[in-house]
Scaffold this motif. Sequence first.
Motif, PDB file in Angstrom:
ATOM      1  N   ASN A   1      27.462  24.696  63.033  1.00  0.00           N
ATOM      2  CA  ASN A   1      26.496  25.308  63.956  1.00  0.00           C
ATOM      3  C   ASN A   1      25.114  24.684  63.812  1.00  0.00           C
ATOM      4  O   ASN A   1      24.435  24.431  64.809  1.00  0.00           O
ATOM      5  CB  ASN A   1      26.433  26.815  63.732  1.00  0.00           C
ATOM      6  N   ALA A   2      24.709  24.419  62.582  1.00  0.00           N
ATOM      7  CA  ALA A   2      23.408  23.789  62.359  1.00  0.00           C
ATOM      8  C   ALA A   2      23.376  22.376  62.946  1.00  0.00           C
ATOM      9  O   ALA A   2      22.372  21.959  63.538  1.00  0.00           O
ATOM     10  CB  ALA A   2      23.096  23.748  60.864  1.00  0.00           C
ATOM     11  N   MET A   3      24.471  21.640  62.792  1.00  0.00           N
ATOM     12  CA  MET A   3      24.532  20.290  63.363  1.00  0.00           C
ATOM     13  C   MET A   3      24.483  20.345  64.889  1.00  0.00           C
ATOM     14  O   MET A   3      23.838  19.508  65.525  1.00  0.00           O
ATOM     15  CB  MET A   3      25.801  19.568  62.900  1.00  0.00           C
ATOM     16  N   ALA A   4      25.144  21.315  65.485  1.00  0.00           N
ATOM     17  CA  ALA A   4      25.121  21.455  66.940  1.00  0.00           C
ATOM     18  C   ALA A   4      23.703  21.739  67.426  1.00  0.00           C
ATOM     19  O   ALA A   4      23.255  21.155  68.419  1.00  0.00           O
ATOM     20  CB  ALA A   4      26.074  22.562  67.382  1.00  0.00           C
ATOM     21  N   ILE A   5      22.994  22.606  66.732  1.00  0.00           N
ATOM     22  CA  ILE A   5      21.602  22.907  67.099  1.00  0.00           C
ATOM     23  C   ILE A   5      20.739  21.656  66.961  1.00  0.00           C
ATOM     24  O   ILE A   5      19.924  21.346  67.837  1.00  0.00           O
ATOM     25  CB  ILE A   5      21.055  24.058  66.225  1.00  0.00           C
ATOM     26  N   THR A   6      20.940  20.916  65.891  1.00  0.00           N
ATOM     27  CA  THR A   6      20.165  19.694  65.663  1.00  0.00           C
ATOM     28  C   THR A   6      20.432  18.662  66.757  1.00  0.00           C
ATOM     29  O   THR A   6      19.504  18.044  67.293  1.00  0.00           O
ATOM     30  CB  THR A   6      20.503  19.095  64.279  1.00  0.00           C
ATOM     31  N   LEU A   7      21.697  18.469  67.114  1.00  0.00           N
ATOM     32  CA  LEU A   7      22.033  17.500  68.157  1.00  0.00           C
ATOM     33  C   LEU A   7      21.499  17.937  69.518  1.00  0.00           C
ATOM     34  O   LEU A   7      21.022  17.095  70.293  1.00  0.00           O
ATOM     35  CB  LEU A   7      23.543  17.293  68.213  1.00  0.00           C
ATOM     36  N   ASP A   8      21.567  19.223  69.815  1.00  0.00           N
ATOM     37  CA  ASP A   8      21.010  19.720  71.076  1.00  0.00           C
ATOM     38  C   ASP A   8      19.512  19.455  71.142  1.00  0.00           C
ATOM     39  O   ASP A   8      18.989  19.026  72.176  1.00  0.00           O
ATOM     40  CB  ASP A   8      21.278  21.218  71.241  1.00  0.00           C
ATOM     41  N   GLU A   9      18.823  19.703  70.030  1.00  0.00           N
ATOM     42  CA  GLU A   9      17.378  19.462  69.986  1.00  0.00           C
ATOM     43  C   GLU A   9      17.079  17.973  70.143  1.00  0.00           C
ATOM     44  O   GLU A   9      16.143  17.592  70.847  1.00  0.00           O
ATOM     45  CB  GLU A   9      16.799  19.990  68.669  1.00  0.00           C
ATOM     46  N   LYS A  10      17.869  17.130  69.518  1.00  0.00           N
ATOM     47  CA  LYS A  10      17.672  15.678  69.638  1.00  0.00           C
ATOM     48  C   LYS A  10      17.864  15.239  71.087  1.00  0.00           C
ATOM     49  O   LYS A  10      17.069  14.459  71.612  1.00  0.00           O
ATOM     50  CB  LYS A  10      18.654  14.942  68.732  1.00  0.00           C
ATOM     51  N   ARG A  11      18.921  15.734  71.728  1.00  0.00           N
ATOM     52  CA  ARG A  11      19.169  15.377  73.132  1.00  0.00           C
ATOM     53  C   ARG A  11      18.047  15.872  74.035  1.00  0.00           C
ATOM     54  O   ARG A  11      17.688  15.215  75.013  1.00  0.00           O
ATOM     55  CB  ARG A  11      20.503  15.952  73.585  1.00  0.00           C
TER      56      ARG A  11
END
Length: 75
Positions: free
Chosen positions: A42-52
């Motif tokens: 979940n943390a990685m998904a949030i990080t990737l969404d923020e990066k995108r």
Amino acid sequence: MTKLVNKHCGTSFDPSEVAWWRLGFEQRMDEERRELFTRFRNAMAITLDEKRRREPQASQATVVTQRQHLTAQAT
């Protein structure tokens, strides 16, 4: 294994009780591992969404900076 421990340490653990304790321990560790991997995912998904979300902003800033640099060279 329990018999070796009992013999070496002078204890009297019942092998069947030790087996049940170990099974419960392994189940708790498996559950904790699953929870931690879920939190990590979940943390990685949030990080990737923020990066995108930030990538278009970053590319726009780069274009503006390049235009400013070219304008400064032309003058």
